[in-house]
Design an enzyme around this catalytic site. Structure first.
Site, PDB file in Angstrom:
ATOM      1  N   SER A 113       0.809  -1.215   0.000  1.00  0.00           N
ATOM      2  CA  SER A 113       0.000   0.000   0.000  1.00  0.00           C
ATOM      3  C   SER A 113       0.845   1.269   0.000  1.00  0.00           C
ATOM      4  O   SER A 113       1.564   1.544  -0.955  1.00  0.00           O
ATOM      5  CB  SER A 113      -0.961  -0.028   1.186  1.00  0.00           C
ATOM      6  OG  SER A 113      -1.890   1.032   1.115  1.00  0.00           O
ATOM      7  N   HIS A 114       0.790   2.039   1.074  1.00  0.00           N
ATOM      8  CA  HIS A 114       1.458   3.337   1.155  1.00  0.00           C
ATOM      9  C   HIS A 114       2.883   3.229   1.697  1.00  0.00           C
ATOM     10  O   HIS A 114       3.549   4.251   1.872  1.00  0.00           O
ATOM     11  CB  HIS A 114       0.644   4.272   2.052  1.00  0.00           C
ATOM     12  CG  HIS A 114       0.411   3.701   3.423  1.00  0.00           C
ATOM     13  ND1 HIS A 114      -0.435   2.636   3.633  1.00  0.00           N
ATOM     14  CD2 HIS A 114       0.907   4.032   4.635  1.00  0.00           C
ATOM     15  CE1 HIS A 114      -0.454   2.351   4.924  1.00  0.00           C
ATOM     16  NE2 HIS A 114       0.355   3.172   5.554  1.00  0.00           N
ATOM     17  N   ASP A 277      -2.067   6.524  -3.326  1.00  0.00           N
ATOM     18  CA  ASP A 277      -0.910   5.837  -2.766  1.00  0.00           C
ATOM     19  C   ASP A 277      -0.450   4.696  -3.671  1.00  0.00           C
ATOM     20  O   ASP A 277      -0.883   4.580  -4.816  1.00  0.00           O
ATOM     21  CB  ASP A 277      -1.220   5.330  -1.362  1.00  0.00           C
ATOM     22  CG  ASP A 277      -2.304   4.258  -1.350  1.00  0.00           C
ATOM     23  OD1 ASP A 277      -3.133   4.247  -2.270  1.00  0.00           O
ATOM     24  OD2 ASP A 277      -2.318   3.421  -0.415  1.00  0.00           O
ATOM     25  N   ASP A 279      -0.976   1.438  -3.979  1.00  0.00           N
ATOM     26  CA  ASP A 279      -1.914   0.504  -4.605  1.00  0.00           C
ATOM     27  C   ASP A 279      -3.230   1.152  -5.000  1.00  0.00           C
ATOM     28  O   ASP A 279      -4.153   0.478  -5.451  1.00  0.00           O
ATOM     29  CB  ASP A 279      -2.171  -0.695  -3.697  1.00  0.00           C
ATOM     30  CG  ASP A 279      -2.905  -0.337  -2.411  1.00  0.00           C
ATOM     31  OD1 ASP A 279      -2.810   0.822  -1.972  1.00  0.00           O
ATOM     32  OD2 ASP A 279      -3.574  -1.216  -1.844  1.00  0.00           O
ATOM     33  N   ASP A 281      -5.627   2.867  -3.202  1.00  0.00           N
ATOM     34  CA  ASP A 281      -6.841   2.886  -2.391  1.00  0.00           C
ATOM     35  C   ASP A 281      -6.964   4.118  -1.502  1.00  0.00           C
ATOM     36  O   ASP A 281      -8.020   4.335  -0.896  1.00  0.00           O
ATOM     37  CB  ASP A 281      -6.988   1.603  -1.564  1.00  0.00           C
ATOM     38  CG  ASP A 281      -5.869   1.384  -0.561  1.00  0.00           C
ATOM     39  OD1 ASP A 281      -4.936   2.208  -0.500  1.00  0.00           O
ATOM     40  OD2 ASP A 281      -5.921   0.367   0.166  1.00  0.00           O
ATOM     41  N   ARG A 282      -5.933   4.941  -1.430  1.00  0.00           N
ATOM     42  CA  ARG A 282      -6.005   6.159  -0.624  1.00  0.00           C
ATOM     43  C   ARG A 282      -6.073   7.390  -1.529  1.00  0.00           C
ATOM     44  O   ARG A 282      -5.773   7.322  -2.711  1.00  0.00           O
ATOM     45  CB  ARG A 282      -4.808   6.259   0.317  1.00  0.00           C
ATOM     46  CG  ARG A 282      -4.743   5.116   1.307  1.00  0.00           C
ATOM     47  CD  ARG A 282      -3.644   5.313   2.324  1.00  0.00           C
ATOM     48  NE  ARG A 282      -3.640   4.205   3.276  1.00  0.00           N
ATOM     49  CZ  ARG A 282      -3.198   4.283   4.525  1.00  0.00           C
ATOM     50  NH1 ARG A 282      -2.726   5.422   4.983  1.00  0.00           N
ATOM     51  NH2 ARG A 282      -3.227   3.232   5.321  1.00  0.00           N
ATOM     52  N   LYS A 376     -11.443   0.650   0.001  1.00  0.00           N
ATOM     53  CA  LYS A 376     -11.397   2.092  -0.187  1.00  0.00           C
ATOM     54  C   LYS A 376     -10.843   2.369  -1.578  1.00  0.00           C
ATOM     55  O   LYS A 376     -10.176   1.527  -2.167  1.00  0.00           O
ATOM     56  CB  LYS A 376     -10.564   2.766   0.902  1.00  0.00           C
ATOM     57  CG  LYS A 376      -9.173   2.204   1.164  1.00  0.00           C
ATOM     58  CD  LYS A 376      -8.538   2.957   2.328  1.00  0.00           C
ATOM     59  CE  LYS A 376      -7.196   2.364   2.738  1.00  0.00           C
ATOM     60  NZ  LYS A 376      -7.344   1.159   3.567  1.00  0.00           N
TER      61      LYS A 376
END
Length: 543
Positions: A113-114, A277, A279, A281-282, A376
């Site tokens: 992710s992030h 981010d 992947d 999702d943010r 998300k």
């Protein structure tokens, strides 16, 4: 093609966190059988034989190699089909789209992710279930139990599979379908939002700067913003996914998305700045010299649902994570919507979404989403904002300030203390827990603590109970302090301190949050003994 049963020794540290299993990249690369064991644990848990899975990742370092291992293991374990994103790419929201569209049995996402990428960075793997969302604790616990008793894993002895070209290939009884990773996701967005109105906004000269941070959303953003919506060429910057994210930190916040922030606070700033981010999702949203707090953002999306094509028929309810400000609650109360407070972690929204209890949900860590998928969704959030901008003709700052005037402002900030020695961080939290009963009645400055607890949650749908989700401290004037240890890091511990104060008076709403919360920030440090326990006198990141 030979199927091999490879002897292995179980690991004791493969318990998935809030978003799967995350470790330093070298742990996966250099620890024999580490990746293979976890994948076999997933396959054993779901009984992958004759199942169909979606597979892809954010393109970070080691994704290509890990993807080949998973494909060969899926074939050896007799999966019916694996749907793979071309070049191994799939954003996390897009995986959820594919799972739901094709009604697969789940999906595997390769991402941290992030978290930073590269050989010295982080790597991660998580399993999403057939509803498209992160596996609930019952499934992740079962995966962990499988991981602790493995004695062998299955893999095929075969050359790597070409995932650079779309099409279908067969390996024994397993079908491998290489897909365009963008099309289905972009089509869904076009169904949810008024692309004609947004296109008109761009035709009038509206300027957007979208920073993909050299992560997975670059191709998605170029297709949606520049191709389908007609934004000017160059709207998307850092749009080519890179294994090390081009040296950028793929976390869309004021500290790590530095270039975007500087652009948006410059004299000739675009009308809107946005980022996602690693992947996808943010999200982060900014106007010229104006930052939209994520807690405010989800509240504003909920307050303006009538303007958005896919939601104009109404919302069944809304939900936020416990650490997110209560701005969303104010909207729900005024609009007569059911609202829920969950632990941190997107998986906790899944049962509420599946049961139709909520339509929109969000959390303070730059995440928002809806019932369209079970993750998300960064680009979804940005398109929602564009839809509101197109329909109102207002600026981002005007929309936010009008929202505050209507619902009041929740001054809010999060202070992250990263890379703390684990024992020190646990000592701080344990000390707080021991003192919970003695905190109510304590007077600090001109305020008084009315109650304090360790947040526990019982899912209203599944009735599963989740304990130890963070320390909450509530004051007489409604202010809150929350302390949590993050579950998404791979090195040391991260202490997150969340601070919130409600201000209904419009004449007092335009202060800087750090100034408005200055007394509460000091109180938070004093109550927990942050400096004494951690040796830190200031946070690493402020959002």
């Amino acid at each position: 093609m030979e199927i091999k049963l490879v002897p292995t020794t179980a690991f004791e540290d493969q318990k998935p966190g809030t978003s799967g299993l995350r470790k330093k990249t070298k742990v996966f690369m250099e620890t024999p059988n580490y990746l293979e064991n976890f994948v076999q644990a997933i396959f054993n848990t779901i009984d992958v034989k004759d199942k169909t899975l979606v597979l892809g990742g954010d393109g970070r370092f080691y994704n290509k190699e890990a993807l080949q291992v998973i494909l060969k293991m899926a074939i050896a374990n007799e999966a019916r089909e694996v749907k793979v994103g071309r070049d191994g790419l799939f954003s996390t929201p897009a995986v959820s789209v594919e799972i739901r569209k094709y009604q697969t049995d789940g999906g595997i996402i390769l991402s941290a992710s992030h978290n930073p990428g590269g050989i010295e960075g982080d790597f991660g793997i998580k399993f999403n279930t057939a509803n498209g969302g992160p596996a609930p604790e019952s499934v992740t616990n079962a995966i962990f139990e499988q991981s602790k008793k493995l004695t062998f894993y299955k893999i095929t002895d075969m050359p790597d599979i070409d995932v650079s070209r779309e099409g279908v290939q067969f390996f024994g009884d397993t079908k491998v379908t290489v897909m365009n990773p963008v099309t289905d996701y972009a089509d869904l967005m076009e169904n949810l939002f008024d692309f004609e109105a947004i296109r008109s906004l761009f035709q009038k000269g509206f300027r957007l700067r979208y920073d993909a941070l050299n992560a997975v959303t670059g191709p998605y953003a170029q297709e949606i913003f520049e191709e389908r919506l007609g934004a000017f060429a160059g709207t998307v910057v850092h749009g080519v996914p890179k294994e090390d994210f081009g040296g950028l930190h793929p976390d869309p916040n004021l500290t790590y998305a530095k270039e975007l922030v500087e652009t948006m606070y410059a004299p000739d700033a675009p009308d809107m700045g946005a980022a996602s981010d690693g992947d996808g999702d943010r999200n982060m949203v900014l106007g010229p010299s104006f930052f939209v707090n994520p807690s405010d953002s989800i509240a504003i999306l909920a307050a303006n649902y009538e303007l958005v094509k896919g939601y104009a028929q109404g919302l069944s309810g809304v939900a936020r994570s416990m650490a997110t400000s209560r701005a969303l609650d104010k909207v729900a109360d005024q609009k007569g919507l059911a609202h829920y407070e969950t632990p941190t972690g997107w998986k906790f929204f899944g049962s509420l979404l599946d049961a139709g209890k909520i339509t929109l949900c969000g959390e303070e860590s730059f995440g928002a989403g809806s019932s369209h998928i079970r993750e998300k969704d960064g680009l979804w959030s940005i398109l929602y904002w564009l839809n509101i901008l197109a329909k109102t003709g207002l600026s981002i700052k005007e929309i936010v300030q009008q929202h505050w005037q209507t619902y009041g402002r929740h001054f809010y900030t999060r202070h992250d203390y990263e890379g703390i020695e684990v024992e020190r961080a646990k000592g701080l939290m344990d000390n707080l827990k021991r003192r919970l009963a003695s905190l109510p009645g304590m007077r600090l400055k001109e305020n008084e603590i009315t109650w304090a607890d360790d947040f526990a949650y019982t899912d209203p749908v599944t009735h599963e109970m989740t304990l130890d989700q963070g320390i909450r401290v509530l004051f007489k004037d409604g202010s809150r302090i929350i302390y949590r240890l993050s579950g998404t890091g791979t090195q040391g511990a991260t202490l997150r301190v969340y601070l919130e104060k409600y201000e209904p008076d419009a004449s007092k709403q335009n202060q800087d949050p750090q100034k408005a919360l200055a007394d509460l920030i000091k109180i938070a440090g004093d109550i927990a003994g942050i400096a004494a326990f951690t040796g830190r006198t200031a946070p690493t990141v402020i959002t």
